[in-house]
Design a protein around this motif. Sequence first.
Motif, PDB file in Angstrom:
ATOM      1  N   LYS A 184      26.410   4.960 -35.942  1.00 51.91           N
ATOM      2  CA  LYS A 184      27.205   5.533 -34.854  1.00 51.91           C
ATOM      3  C   LYS A 184      28.252   4.505 -34.444  1.00 51.91           C
ATOM      4  O   LYS A 184      27.938   3.334 -34.293  1.00 51.91           O
ATOM      5  CB  LYS A 184      26.340   5.855 -33.632  1.00 51.91           C
ATOM      6  N   GLN A 218      31.975   5.098 -25.126  1.00 49.07           N
ATOM      7  CA  GLN A 218      32.171   6.543 -25.217  1.00 49.07           C
ATOM      8  C   GLN A 218      31.921   6.959 -26.664  1.00 49.07           C
ATOM      9  O   GLN A 218      32.405   6.319 -27.594  1.00 49.07           O
ATOM     10  CB  GLN A 218      33.600   6.890 -24.809  1.00 49.07           C
ATOM     11  N   ASP A 219      31.154   8.025 -26.829  1.00 50.66           N
ATOM     12  CA  ASP A 219      30.917   8.597 -28.152  1.00 50.66           C
ATOM     13  C   ASP A 219      32.133   9.445 -28.508  1.00 50.66           C
ATOM     14  O   ASP A 219      32.433  10.416 -27.813  1.00 50.66           O
ATOM     15  CB  ASP A 219      29.652   9.454 -28.121  1.00 50.66           C
ATOM     16  N   GLU A 222      32.492  11.632 -30.598  1.00 50.70           N
ATOM     17  CA  GLU A 222      32.099  13.016 -30.869  1.00 50.70           C
ATOM     18  C   GLU A 222      31.849  13.799 -29.580  1.00 50.70           C
ATOM     19  O   GLU A 222      31.753  15.024 -29.613  1.00 50.70           O
ATOM     20  CB  GLU A 222      30.848  13.036 -31.750  1.00 50.70           C
ATOM     21  N   ASP A 223      31.700  13.102 -28.459  1.00 52.92           N
ATOM     22  CA  ASP A 223      31.468  13.747 -27.171  1.00 52.92           C
ATOM     23  C   ASP A 223      32.256  12.992 -26.095  1.00 52.92           C
ATOM     24  O   ASP A 223      31.692  12.349 -25.219  1.00 52.92           O
ATOM     25  CB  ASP A 223      29.973  13.739 -26.851  1.00 52.92           C
ATOM     26  N   PRO A 224      33.598  13.060 -26.156  1.00 55.45           N
ATOM     27  CA  PRO A 224      34.442  12.231 -25.298  1.00 55.45           C
ATOM     28  C   PRO A 224      34.390  12.577 -23.810  1.00 55.45           C
ATOM     29  O   PRO A 224      34.979  11.883 -22.995  1.00 55.45           O
ATOM     30  CB  PRO A 224      35.846  12.456 -25.858  1.00 55.45           C
ATOM     31  N   GLU A 225      33.672  13.628 -23.464  1.00 56.17           N
ATOM     32  CA  GLU A 225      33.567  14.017 -22.061  1.00 56.17           C
ATOM     33  C   GLU A 225      32.695  13.052 -21.262  1.00 56.17           C
ATOM     34  O   GLU A 225      32.785  12.985 -20.044  1.00 56.17           O
ATOM     35  CB  GLU A 225      32.965  15.430 -21.987  1.00 56.17           C
ATOM     36  N   TYR A 226      31.834  12.303 -21.949  1.00 58.87           N
ATOM     37  CA  TYR A 226      30.874  11.437 -21.276  1.00 58.87           C
ATOM     38  C   TYR A 226      31.061   9.976 -21.661  1.00 58.87           C
ATOM     39  O   TYR A 226      31.429   9.662 -22.782  1.00 58.87           O
ATOM     40  CB  TYR A 226      29.438  11.856 -21.630  1.00 58.87           C
TER      41      TYR A 226
END
Length: 133
Positions: free
Chosen positions: A64, A86-87, A89-93
């Motif tokens: 990752k 920040q991931d 693949e999930d930039p909202e979090y």
Amino acid sequence: MSNNNNHSCSSEKSELEMDENEELIYHGMSPDEITLVNAAKDVGFEFRYRSNNKIELKILGEQKVFNLLKVFPFTSDRKRMTVVVQDPEDPEYAIAFIKGADNVMKSLAHVEFTNHFNFSYITRFAKKGYRTL
């Protein structure tokens, strides 16, 4: 992990040091840092490398790469350090990883956690001069 690039836990991928078994050799600012990174690796969370804006981990066998948003270095006032990632693949979090003094970490922990976790051993260890990671 610190803002400087003086040790493997925060160095570019090309600077990583490997042993004869092709395992990463970690170097840190303190023995506590090395112990924490090795313990995480032993339970499936392996630090691979860090650049100025990325951190690569191997989480339970899966590579990752996280965007490194901010590093709040350890200070004697805060008694902790924080790394915010920040991931992609999930930039909202965003995820904050924090390490610090036992009393500070306990005060930051969610009430449900502190109600179910027995902190008395940490106090006993501290009185004997032991570190708790």
